[in-house]
Motif scaffolding. Structure first.
Motif, PDB file in Angstrom:
ATOM      1  N   ARG A 118     -19.682   0.392   3.808  1.00  0.00           N
ATOM      2  CA  ARG A 118     -18.772  -0.742   3.981  1.00  0.00           C
ATOM      3  C   ARG A 118     -18.211  -1.214   2.647  1.00  0.00           C
ATOM      4  NH1 ARG A 118     -20.670  -5.691   7.158  1.00  0.00           N
ATOM      5  NH2 ARG A 118     -22.835  -4.998   6.981  1.00  0.00           N
ATOM      6  N   VAL A 119     -19.072  -1.306   1.641  1.00  0.00           N
ATOM      7  CA  VAL A 119     -18.605  -1.730   0.324  1.00  0.00           C
ATOM      8  C   VAL A 119     -17.617  -0.711  -0.226  1.00  0.00           C
ATOM      9  CG1 VAL A 119     -19.312  -2.183  -2.057  1.00  0.00           C
ATOM     10  CG2 VAL A 119     -20.693  -3.055  -0.164  1.00  0.00           C
ATOM     11  N   ALA A 120     -17.955   0.572  -0.134  1.00  0.00           N
ATOM     12  CA  ALA A 120     -17.064   1.616  -0.638  1.00  0.00           C
ATOM     13  C   ALA A 120     -15.715   1.576   0.071  1.00  0.00           C
ATOM     14  CB  ALA A 120     -17.716   2.986  -0.469  1.00  0.00           C
ATOM     15  N   GLY A 121     -15.748   1.366   1.395  1.00  0.00           N
ATOM     16  CA  GLY A 121     -14.496   1.305   2.143  1.00  0.00           C
ATOM     17  C   GLY A 121     -13.618   0.140   1.715  1.00  0.00           C
ATOM     18  N   MET A 122     -14.238  -1.028   1.515  1.00  0.00           N
ATOM     19  CA  MET A 122     -13.462  -2.189   1.063  1.00  0.00           C
ATOM     20  C   MET A 122     -12.895  -1.966  -0.331  1.00  0.00           C
ATOM     21  SD  MET A 122     -15.409  -5.594   2.531  1.00  0.00           S
ATOM     22  CE  MET A 122     -17.082  -5.146   2.063  1.00  0.00           C
ATOM     23  N   LEU A 123     -13.664  -1.298  -1.197  1.00  0.00           N
ATOM     24  CA  LEU A 123     -13.173  -1.046  -2.555  1.00  0.00           C
ATOM     25  C   LEU A 123     -12.060  -0.006  -2.562  1.00  0.00           C
ATOM     26  CD1 LEU A 123     -16.449  -1.182  -4.672  1.00  0.00           C
ATOM     27  CD2 LEU A 123     -14.586  -2.856  -4.602  1.00  0.00           C
ATOM     28  N   HIS A 124     -12.085   0.928  -1.640  1.00  0.00           N
ATOM     29  CA  HIS A 124     -10.948   1.848  -1.499  1.00  0.00           C
ATOM     30  C   HIS A 124      -9.669   1.055  -1.223  1.00  0.00           C
ATOM     31  CE1 HIS A 124     -13.571   5.444  -1.175  1.00  0.00           C
ATOM     32  NE2 HIS A 124     -12.464   6.095  -1.448  1.00  0.00           N
ATOM     33  N   THR A 125      -9.781   0.127  -0.260  1.00  0.00           N
ATOM     34  CA  THR A 125      -8.616  -0.698   0.086  1.00  0.00           C
ATOM     35  C   THR A 125      -8.209  -1.580  -1.084  1.00  0.00           C
ATOM     36  OG1 THR A 125      -9.327  -0.723   2.402  1.00  0.00           O
ATOM     37  CG2 THR A 125      -7.760  -2.415   1.722  1.00  0.00           C
ATOM     38  N   PHE A 126      -9.184  -2.169  -1.752  1.00  0.00           N
ATOM     39  CA  PHE A 126      -8.921  -3.022  -2.917  1.00  0.00           C
ATOM     40  C   PHE A 126      -8.217  -2.224  -4.007  1.00  0.00           C
ATOM     41  CE2 PHE A 126     -10.128  -4.800  -7.024  1.00  0.00           C
ATOM     42  CZ  PHE A 126      -9.911  -6.163  -6.843  1.00  0.00           C
ATOM     43  N   ASN A 127      -8.684  -1.008  -4.264  1.00  0.00           N
ATOM     44  CA  ASN A 127      -8.088  -0.161  -5.299  1.00  0.00           C
ATOM     45  C   ASN A 127      -6.622   0.130  -5.006  1.00  0.00           C
ATOM     46  OD1 ASN A 127      -8.494   1.744  -7.675  1.00  0.00           O
ATOM     47  ND2 ASN A 127      -7.796   3.181  -6.111  1.00  0.00           N
ATOM     48  N   ALA A 128      -6.357   0.479  -3.746  1.00  0.00           N
ATOM     49  CA  ALA A 128      -4.967   0.781  -3.369  1.00  0.00           C
ATOM     50  C   ALA A 128      -4.083  -0.452  -3.503  1.00  0.00           C
ATOM     51  CB  ALA A 128      -4.928   1.307  -1.934  1.00  0.00           C
ATOM     52  N   ARG A 129      -4.623  -1.600  -3.136  1.00  0.00           N
ATOM     53  CA  ARG A 129      -3.856  -2.843  -3.203  1.00  0.00           C
ATOM     54  C   ARG A 129      -3.548  -3.232  -4.647  1.00  0.00           C
ATOM     55  NH1 ARG A 129      -0.204  -6.000  -0.869  1.00  0.00           N
ATOM     56  NH2 ARG A 129      -0.665  -8.230  -0.996  1.00  0.00           N
ATOM     57  N   ILE A 130      -4.544  -3.115  -5.521  1.00  0.00           N
ATOM     58  CA  ILE A 130      -4.337  -3.456  -6.937  1.00  0.00           C
ATOM     59  C   ILE A 130      -3.221  -2.600  -7.533  1.00  0.00           C
ATOM     60  CG2 ILE A 130      -5.371  -3.095  -9.231  1.00  0.00           C
ATOM     61  CD1 ILE A 130      -6.152  -5.721  -8.130  1.00  0.00           C
ATOM     62  N   ASN A 131      -3.251  -1.325  -7.243  1.00  0.00           N
ATOM     63  CA  ASN A 131      -2.269  -0.418  -7.825  1.00  0.00           C
ATOM     64  C   ASN A 131      -0.916  -0.478  -7.117  1.00  0.00           C
ATOM     65  OD1 ASN A 131      -3.601   1.265 -10.073  1.00  0.00           O
ATOM     66  ND2 ASN A 131      -5.148   1.268  -8.451  1.00  0.00           N
ATOM     67  N   THR A 132      -0.844  -1.297  -6.055  1.00  0.00           N
ATOM     68  CA  THR A 132       0.439  -1.556  -5.405  1.00  0.00           C
ATOM     69  C   THR A 132       1.059  -2.852  -5.906  1.00  0.00           C
ATOM     70  OG1 THR A 132      -0.215  -0.380  -3.386  1.00  0.00           O
ATOM     71  CG2 THR A 132       1.583  -1.969  -3.190  1.00  0.00           C
ATOM     72  N   VAL A 133       0.244  -3.909  -6.000  1.00  0.00           N
ATOM     73  CA  VAL A 133       0.783  -5.218  -6.391  1.00  0.00           C
ATOM     74  C   VAL A 133       0.911  -5.377  -7.904  1.00  0.00           C
ATOM     75  CG1 VAL A 133      -0.147  -6.294  -4.315  1.00  0.00           C
ATOM     76  CG2 VAL A 133      -1.485  -6.368  -6.413  1.00  0.00           C
ATOM     77  N   ALA A 134       0.123  -4.627  -8.668  1.00  0.00           N
ATOM     78  CA  ALA A 134       0.194  -4.770 -10.139  1.00  0.00           C
ATOM     79  C   ALA A 134       0.143  -3.411 -10.819  1.00  0.00           C
ATOM     80  CB  ALA A 134      -0.948  -5.653 -10.627  1.00  0.00           C
ATOM     81  N   PRO A 135       1.037  -2.498 -10.457  1.00  0.00           N
ATOM     82  CA  PRO A 135       0.983  -1.157 -11.044  1.00  0.00           C
ATOM     83  C   PRO A 135       1.290  -1.214 -12.550  1.00  0.00           C
ATOM     84  CG  PRO A 135       3.029  -1.455  -9.828  1.00  0.00           C
ATOM     85  CD  PRO A 135       2.177  -2.664  -9.541  1.00  0.00           C
ATOM     86  N   ASN A 136       0.530  -0.421 -13.292  1.00  0.00           N
ATOM     87  CA  ASN A 136       0.739  -0.299 -14.741  1.00  0.00           C
ATOM     88  C   ASN A 136       0.451  -1.578 -15.522  1.00  0.00           C
ATOM     89  OD1 ASN A 136       1.682   2.415 -14.390  1.00  0.00           O
ATOM     90  ND2 ASN A 136       3.679   1.576 -13.766  1.00  0.00           N
ATOM     91  N   SER A 137      -0.105  -2.578 -14.878  1.00  0.00           N
ATOM     92  CA  SER A 137      -0.466  -3.793 -15.604  1.00  0.00           C
ATOM     93  C   SER A 137      -1.757  -3.553 -16.380  1.00  0.00           C
ATOM     94  CB  SER A 137      -0.667  -4.959 -14.629  1.00  0.00           C
ATOM     95  OG  SER A 137      -1.802  -4.723 -13.814  1.00  0.00           O
ATOM     96  N   SER A 138      -2.016  -4.415 -17.359  1.00  0.00           N
ATOM     97  CA  SER A 138      -3.244  -4.267 -18.130  1.00  0.00           C
ATOM     98  C   SER A 138      -4.467  -4.474 -17.248  1.00  0.00           C
ATOM     99  CB  SER A 138      -3.251  -5.271 -19.289  1.00  0.00           C
ATOM    100  OG  SER A 138      -3.165  -6.606 -18.793  1.00  0.00           O
ATOM    101  N   THR A 139      -4.336  -5.350 -16.249  1.00  0.00           N
ATOM    102  CA  THR A 139      -5.450  -5.601 -15.343  1.00  0.00           C
ATOM    103  C   THR A 139      -5.743  -4.372 -14.497  1.00  0.00           C
ATOM    104  OG1 THR A 139      -4.845  -7.942 -15.226  1.00  0.00           O
ATOM    105  CG2 THR A 139      -6.329  -7.110 -13.523  1.00  0.00           C
ATOM    106  N   ALA A 140      -4.684  -3.742 -13.982  1.00  0.00           N
ATOM    107  CA  ALA A 140      -4.871  -2.525 -13.183  1.00  0.00           C
ATOM    108  C   ALA A 140      -5.458  -1.411 -14.036  1.00  0.00           C
ATOM    109  CB  ALA A 140      -3.545  -2.092 -12.568  1.00  0.00           C
ATOM    110  N   ARG A 141      -5.000  -1.296 -15.274  1.00  0.00           N
ATOM    111  CA  ARG A 141      -5.552  -0.261 -16.152  1.00  0.00           C
ATOM    112  C   ARG A 141      -7.038  -0.509 -16.429  1.00  0.00           C
ATOM    113  NH1 ARG A 141      -0.468  -0.833 -18.706  1.00  0.00           N
ATOM    114  NH2 ARG A 141      -1.371  -2.182 -20.324  1.00  0.00           N
ATOM    115  N   MET A 142      -7.394  -1.773 -16.623  1.00  0.00           N
ATOM    116  CA  MET A 142      -8.795  -2.108 -16.845  1.00  0.00           C
ATOM    117  C   MET A 142      -9.641  -1.735 -15.620  1.00  0.00           C
ATOM    118  SD  MET A 142     -10.463  -5.812 -17.888  1.00  0.00           S
ATOM    119  CE  MET A 142      -9.809  -6.633 -16.430  1.00  0.00           C
ATOM    120  N   TRP A 143      -9.115  -2.055 -14.438  1.00  0.00           N
ATOM    121  CA  TRP A 143      -9.818  -1.719 -13.203  1.00  0.00           C
ATOM    122  C   TRP A 143      -9.977  -0.205 -13.062  1.00  0.00           C
ATOM    123  CZ3 TRP A 143     -13.009  -2.789  -9.507  1.00  0.00           C
ATOM    124  CH2 TRP A 143     -13.001  -2.046  -8.324  1.00  0.00           C
ATOM    125  N   ASN A 144      -8.908   0.535 -13.298  1.00  0.00           N
ATOM    126  CA  ASN A 144      -8.958   1.982 -13.146  1.00  0.00           C
ATOM    127  C   ASN A 144      -9.929   2.619 -14.141  1.00  0.00           C
ATOM    128  OD1 ASN A 144      -7.087   2.041 -11.019  1.00  0.00           O
ATOM    129  ND2 ASN A 144      -5.344   2.103 -12.425  1.00  0.00           N
TER     130      ASN A 144
END
Length: 427
Positions: free
Chosen positions: A390-416
């Motif tokens: 369940r945690v992994a599934g939610m983080l998959h969705t979270f990852n996709a959302r971060i890279n959609t709403v803030a692509p190439n941002s410093s925050t997204a790069r830090m997360w990646n």
């Protein structure tokens, strides 16, 4: 009394070549497999079923019939006491693979129950029950630490089989036998929960049906509540709110919810989470308010099963509220409940903490607070992120959302970078 004919049962008997006498004999044999005492039905008993004079057979007989047919009693045209025929819940459709697995599990139950006695002199007593209950406590503790692991599910299943084998290892009083069946039902319900938590839903359905049959033999309202409440959660996770509500209603209708407000509170809180999935904001708010009121009225010192006292408290109520409001898209309210939940969680609730933290990150992201969301998500333990479905599934969705709403941002790069470092591969 409604005596309309049970056409569904008649059709099943005709299709499978059963006369009234032969079905009575088959059910009697199944009762013997389950209880050690041959059943007392005859052809006239089955004719009463077909005529509608008996709308809901006694518990042990009903469980035995379900073993013979491979179908729940409601699918055979029977109607639970207190429910009108028109409101009978039709069972969810099943595929042939799941049906074969259920029949195989039922065969295993019968084999375990019918195993020859290891000794004719042994007396099964309360000390055996206490030993099983201690093993159950260990299963509960393991679930709170890890959750969803296949090993927990398998261990709980083997302990259920051990409890059933104990039934045939010697003589016992009726009270002790009921306790042993209750332990077997408890183990099966834990296997069911581990399968739900691990998103192995077909396996969870098999465990659910075995647990329901054993709970009927135990006649224990607390374990019946746990199983039916888990059934509601199972269908909620499967995205089937109608069936989730119906199953949870069975739990909420048990007498234990009238005797103990804490059971009533849990039933209401889980009902509210289901309303969240169904996008019914008004019903969700009402149920959460009622759940909180019931919890406030509950006696904290009352005697309750270990599975209840080990997890249901204010933190869990807030966790369910977090779940419901997140599904409703009310991210601000969801975040407030997340903070309350995390502040109140007991230290042993590691799995619950990982889930609540992940949901908090999702609630923050839903409000557009990307930096806070990423900071929260980065605190989820790597073990939970990698191994809890369940945690992994939610983080998959979270990852996709971060890279959609803030692509190439410093925050997204830090997360990646965090994902790459902690998991060695993209989420």
């Amino acid at each position: 009394m409604n005596t309309s004919r049970n056409r569904t049962l008649e059709a099943w008997m005709q299709e499978h070549g059963y006369s009234s006498n032969s079905l009575a004999e088959a059910v009697n044999s199944a009762v013997g497999d389950l209880t050690g005492r041959f059943g007392g039905l005859d052809g006239s008993s089955i004719r009463d079923w077909k005529a509608g004079r008996v709308r809901w057979p006694k518990s042990a007989t009903r469980v035995a019939l379900e073993k013979v047919t491979g179908l729940p009693a409601t699918a055979l045209g029977f109607v639970p006491r207190g429910r009108a025929p028109s409101s009978t819940l039709a069972p969810p459709p099943e595929d042939p693979v799941e049906r074969r697995r259920f029949l195989a599990a039922g065969t295993a139950l019968a084999a375990a129950s019918a195993a020859p006695a290891l000794t004719t002199n042994r007396r099964v007593g309360i000390s055996d029950v206490v030993r099983l209950q201690q093993r159950f406590t260990e299963i509960i503790a393991s679930d709170h630490r890890h959750g969803g692991r296949l090993g927990i599910e398998q261990h709980a299943t083997s302990l259920a089989d051990e409890a059933l084998a104990l039934q045939n290892s010697g003589s016992a009083s009726q009270r002790v036998r009921a306790h042993v069946y209750g332990c077997a039902a408890a183990f099966r319900s834990s296997a069911m929960w581990a399968a739900i938590d691990g998103r192995r839903y077909d396996d969870a359905i098999v465990h659910m049906r075995e647990a329901q049959a054993l709970a009927e033999l135990a006649a224990d309202p607390a374990i019946k509540f746990r199983i039916w409440s888990h059934a509601g959660t199972l269908y909620r996770h499967m995205g089937r709110p109608g069936e989730a509500i119906a199953a949870n209603d069975v739990a909420r209708g048990l007498s234990i919810t009238r005797r103990d407000p804490l059971f009533a509170s849990l039933g209401l809180a889980r009902q509210a989470a289901i309303h969240g999935l169904a996008r019914n904001l008004k019903a969700a708010r009402r149920s959460f308010d009622q759940a909180q009121d019931a919890m406030n009225r509950a006696d904290p010192a009352a005697n309750r099963p270990v599975w209840m006292i080990s997890f249901y408290d204010q933190a869990e109520l807030d966790s369910l509220a977090l779940t419901g409001y997140l599904a409703l898209g009310d991210y601000e309210t969801a975040e407030a409940h997340a903070h309350r939940c995390l502040a109140a969680l007991r230290p042993h609730m590691r799995r619950s903490k990982a889930i609540a933290t992940t949901r908090l990150a999702c609630a923050q992201l839903g409000q557009g607070d990307v930096e806070a969301a990423v900071a929260t998500a980065m605190t989820v333990p790597a073990d939970a992120a990698a191994h809890h479905p369940r945690v992994a599934g939610m983080l998959h969705t979270f990852n996709a959302r971060i890279n959609t709403v803030a692509p190439n941002s410093s925050t997204a790069r830090m997360w990646n970078q965090h994902v790459h470092t902690m998991w060695k591969e993209p989420v």
